[in-house]
Design an enzyme around this catalytic site. Structure first.
Site, short mmCIF file in Angstrom:
data_model
loop_
_atom_site.label_atom_id
_atom_site.label_comp_id
_atom_site.label_asym_id
_atom_site.label_seq_id
_atom_site.Cartn_x
_atom_site.Cartn_y
_atom_site.Cartn_z
N ALA A 71 0.86 -1.18 0.00
CA ALA A 71 0.00 0.00 0.00
C ALA A 71 0.90 1.23 0.00
O ALA A 71 1.89 1.27 0.73
CB ALA A 71 -0.89 -0.01 1.24
N LYS A 72 0.55 2.20 -0.83
CA LYS A 72 1.36 3.42 -0.89
C LYS A 72 0.74 4.42 0.08
O LYS A 72 -0.22 5.12 -0.27
CB LYS A 72 1.37 3.95 -2.34
CG LYS A 72 2.43 4.99 -2.62
CD LYS A 72 2.56 5.19 -4.12
CE LYS A 72 3.40 6.40 -4.47
NZ LYS A 72 4.82 6.28 -4.16
N ILE A 73 1.27 4.44 1.28
CA ILE A 73 0.65 5.20 2.37
C ILE A 73 1.64 6.21 2.96
O ILE A 73 2.83 5.93 3.09
CB ILE A 73 0.17 4.25 3.49
CG1 ILE A 73 1.28 3.24 3.84
CG2 ILE A 73 -1.10 3.54 3.08
CD1 ILE A 73 0.93 2.30 4.95
#
Ligand code: PPE
Length: 312
Positions: free
Chosen positions: A150-152
């Protein structure tokens, strides 16, 4: 700037300082490039990026209040509204202002899309000449701590440690190992190595972001007839590799000319690296859209559909 469905001026794109995202890093974002190709302005792999944005949010039980189709259209509208031919696009969904405590479930999920000009990510001449990097003393998070697929926002605190250490010690970037000691990725790029004519890249179980550029380069390499192996890579291969390069939306395909002061190959971009750069730039600069990876801004009517979209 596109903010929650409306265009606002750059200086008015504000959020409250007690928004959840500011305190706990609860944002889900993308970095996308729009290229000025020889056939007109086009976004590279818009579908993959928007899909990842939605999936990143889903891991954190956040539902972006816009559909896949609406987000795609909003990105195109933002580029048009700003009159940009080539730009970097940053859609970011985040937990907004409400209760301020760790539990995010009561906080609204908001979406902002910015588009602006952005040049070479790893310094002038990086794409042509390569960069000097180090192995970071900071590792990527183990898979049961921070989900790296996840690109968080919060995950980029780890990236900042890697980047700051590298820059402070005179390198352009750091390569992080995963919690098992295998090669993972750079602070904002995936990594590939060439050893005895085989291309290696860490697998998605090595705490990497499953990069869109990575996936594209793997396809280009396979179509050029190379064997691409995905999986655990030991650190020492960094010092004996014939070629190494980073991939990413911002980094594109950036050759690495040294790791921890050990020169890679002859210190100039390698043959396979250059071949892949040529194939990649043929698409994004010449506009040869042989894989259907480009969304032309002034193209014919588009139909965006989440159909057939799966995680991964
Ligand atoms: N790993 C990380 C940690 C990462 O941030 C990126 C993108 C990649 C791999 C490559 O993924 P992709 O862009 O899908 O090929 N990093 C973005 C943000 C960089 C920043 O400084 O901000 C980018 O390249 O846009």
């Amino acid at each position: 700037m596109w903010m929650n469905g409306k265009f606002v001026n750059w200086d008015d794109a504000k959020i409250h300082v007690l928004s959840h995202v500011i305190h706990y890093g609860s944002s889900f974002f993308e970095g996308i490039r729009c290229y000025k190709t020889a056939r007109g302005s086009a976004i590279f792999r818009l579908d993959e990026h928007v899909k990842r944005l939605i999936f990143s949010a889903r891991v954190f039980r956040a539902e972006i209040p816009y559909s896949y189709e609406e987000i795609c259209e909003a990105i195109i509208d933002t580029i048009k509204e700003n009159g940009l031919e080539a730009c970097y696009i940053r859609p970011i969904a985040y937990r907004g202002y409400d209760d301020l405590n760790v539990n995010p479930l009561n906080n609204p999920v908001e979406l902002t899309i910015a588009a602006y000009e952005w040049g070479s990510y790893l310094g002038k001449g990086a794409i042509e000449s390569g960069i000097d990097v180090c192995v970071s003393s900071w590792r990527r998070s183990s898979p049961d701590t921070m989900p790296t697929m996840a690109k968080i926002g919060g995950a980029y605190m780890n990236s900042q440690l890697i980047k700051m250490e590298a820059i402070t010690n005179g390198f352009s970037e750091g390569i992080a190992l995963d919690s098992g000691g295998y090669i993972s990725e750079g602070s904002g790029e995936n990594i590939f190595l060439v050893h005895e004519n085989i291309i290696y890249t860490p697998g998605i179980n090595n705490s990497i972001l499953a990069g869109v550029t990575r996936k594209s380069v793997m396809k280009l390499a396979a179509d050029l007839g190379y064997e691409v192996k995905e999986g655990n890579i030991m650190r020492e291969i960094l010092y004996i590799a014939d070629e190494i390069f980073f991939t990413g939306t911002a980094a594109e395909i950036t050759p690495i000319r040294s790791v921890d002061k050990t020169i890679i190959g002859d210190g100039t971009p390698g043959k396979i690296t250059k071949e892949l750069q040529r194939a990649f730039f043929d698409i994004v600069r010449n506009g040869n859209d042989k894989y259907g990876w480009l969304t032309f801004i002034d193209g014919k009517e588009r139909i965006f559909s989440m159909e057939n979209i799966t995680a991964g």
